[in-house]
Write a protein that holds these residues in place. Structure first.
Motif, PDB file in Angstrom:
ATOM      1  N   TYR A 183       0.815  -1.220   0.000  1.00  0.00           N
ATOM      2  CA  TYR A 183       0.000   0.000   0.000  1.00  0.00           C
ATOM      3  C   TYR A 183       0.845   1.265   0.000  1.00  0.00           C
ATOM      4  O   TYR A 183       0.342   2.343   0.300  1.00  0.00           O
ATOM      5  N   PHE A 186      -0.135   4.856  -1.434  1.00  0.00           N
ATOM      6  CA  PHE A 186      -1.127   5.704  -0.774  1.00  0.00           C
ATOM      7  C   PHE A 186      -0.557   6.387   0.470  1.00  0.00           C
ATOM      8  O   PHE A 186      -1.284   7.114   1.150  1.00  0.00           O
ATOM      9  N   ALA A 211      -2.641   0.092  -6.216  1.00  0.00           N
ATOM     10  CA  ALA A 211      -2.724   1.385  -6.898  1.00  0.00           C
ATOM     11  C   ALA A 211      -2.759   1.236  -8.415  1.00  0.00           C
ATOM     12  O   ALA A 211      -3.419   2.018  -9.102  1.00  0.00           O
ATOM     13  N   THR A 266      -8.082   8.678  -4.613  1.00  0.00           N
ATOM     14  CA  THR A 266      -8.327   7.692  -3.548  1.00  0.00           C
ATOM     15  C   THR A 266      -8.012   8.276  -2.177  1.00  0.00           C
ATOM     16  O   THR A 266      -8.779   8.096  -1.221  1.00  0.00           O
ATOM     17  N   ARG A 270     -10.606   8.881   0.726  1.00  0.00           N
ATOM     18  CA  ARG A 270     -10.377   8.257   2.035  1.00  0.00           C
ATOM     19  C   ARG A 270     -10.664   9.243   3.157  1.00  0.00           C
ATOM     20  O   ARG A 270     -11.329   8.899   4.147  1.00  0.00           O
ATOM     21  N   ASN A 292      -5.394   2.328   1.194  1.00  0.00           N
ATOM     22  CA  ASN A 292      -6.644   2.604   0.471  1.00  0.00           C
ATOM     23  C   ASN A 292      -7.827   1.945   1.167  1.00  0.00           C
ATOM     24  O   ASN A 292      -8.783   1.519   0.526  1.00  0.00           O
ATOM     25  N   THR A 331     -12.690  -0.779   2.310  1.00  0.00           N
ATOM     26  CA  THR A 331     -11.875  -0.283   1.207  1.00  0.00           C
ATOM     27  C   THR A 331     -12.480   1.009   0.664  1.00  0.00           C
ATOM     28  O   THR A 331     -13.702   1.155   0.590  1.00  0.00           O
TER      29      THR A 331
END
Length: 359
Positions: A183, A186, A211, A266, A270, A292, A331
């Motif tokens: 991840y 992010f 991603a 994203t 979030r 994410n 998610t």
């Protein structure tokens, strides 16, 4: 700190003569291929897949090298990151003898692969703020400890692990330290790929599944010292990445700008989703995320989960996982999907109010 990788290897791996595929036995270009018993007439598909793929994914590694800033000789490409995880066990851990250390709550495949390979698991839970318990890890390490697995940003908690704590392990552990960065795109924290030249016992896992949106192609990456990459290539199946996946991944890697736009969207979604979730009466706590997804603690996670399932919305129930009691992992979807989720959760509140239930 430099670690003697040769001393960490299993004896049978040191002695292993790898399978030599037809395409390993010559270098350069060829116009007539009569070495691998393929169908010379092609395939019934619009694109011919009658030839075996490049066993070492040369073109794909070159492109990944350009995108990630890591030389090709430090790159392994696997059938998902799970292949690299399994190869670590097969290369360094003697079944029934050696052990690995995991820091739950964390990604479940470390434990699954350890069990498949009959390797003892030592669990040192994260602290209450989801950081490494360095003293606990130090106490768990013994002469048979070969690998420490760290997921950062962590799954399922979403937070990044303190960089200095990981560096402490790299400088003091006479074994392999795996940093799983599935991840990392992010996160604000920079990748550990920049530290490869400093630590020859560092293995970094990344993926094109998150991603980059290529989960269906199963393209995982490991970045490590060239001697570790050599071991991976020695014991992997000869053609572990199919031609279609290699070709499509190459095409996707040409679209860095689009991916960066998706990442920014994203991350923004979030934060918006977290702000909206925090207003719901049954939500007790939202854990800060650099991934994410968001880990959300609530009063009745299984009831919420089941309610969402009935509406065709699937999240992940993590309420039975250590330190994640009462939590669902959600998610971050598209703006439309996120709004549909929030509408459904508002409906959950309304239904319970109508029925006189306390939430």
């Amino acid at each position: 700190m430099l670690v003697n990788i040769e001393n960490l290897l299993r004896e049978n791996i040191k002695r292993l003569t790898p399978y030599s595929s037809a395409r390993d036995e010559f270098k350069g270009e060829a116009s007539i291929l009569l070495d691998a018993n393929e169908n010379a007439f092609g395939s019934p598909l619009p694109t011919n897949y009658n030839r075996y793929p490049d066993p070492l994914q040369g073109r794909l590694k070159t492109k990944i090298s350009q995108v990630k800033g890591v030389p090709p000789e430090h790159i392994f490409i696997g059938n998902g990151s799970d292949e690299a995880i399994d190869l670590l066990f097969r290369a360094f851990c003697r079944p029934g003898v050696d052990n690995i250390i995991i820091v739950p709550p964390t990604y479940g495949m470390y434990e699954v692969s350890a069990n498949i390979n009959d390797v003892l698991i030592k669990r040192v839970p994260l602290t209450s703020d989801f950081q490494l318990d360095l003293n606990g890890i130090a106490e768990a390490i013994d002469e048979y400890s070969k690998i420490i697995f760290i997921c950062s940003p962590n799954n399922p908690t979403g937070n990044a692990i303190n960089r200095s704590d990981i560096e402490t392990l790299l400088n003091n552990f006479n074994g392999i330290v795996v940093v799983d960065e599935a991840y990392i795109n992010f996160a604000r924290q920079r990748s550990f790929t920049q530290e490869l030249a400093e630590y020859n016992n560092l293995v970094i896992l990344q993926t094109l599944s998150k991603a980059w949106g290529l989960a269906g192609l199963r393209i995982g990456m490991a970045f490590a010292a060239s001697d570790i990459i050599h071991v991976f290539n020695k014991i992997k199946p000869p053609y572990n990445i199919n031609e279609a996946s290699q070709t499509l991944a190459l095409q996707a890697l040409e679209n860095v700008d689009e991916i960066n736009t998706w990442i920014k969207t994203t991350v923004a979604e979030r934060e918006k989703l977290a702000a909206s979730l925090s207003t719901l009466p049954f939500v007790q706590h939202l854990y800060p995320s650099e991934a994410n997804f968001i880990l959300v603690k609530m009063t009745a996670p299984k009831a919420v989960y089941n309610y969402l399932v009935e509406l065709g919305i699937i999240v992940r129930d993590r309420s039975s996982v250590i330190l994640c009691e009462g939590c669902l992992r959600i998610t971050v979807g598209t703006p439309t999907e996120n709004q549909q989720l929030l509408n459904a959760l508002s409906g959950y509140v309304s239904v319970n109010k109508e029925q006189g239930n306390t939430i």
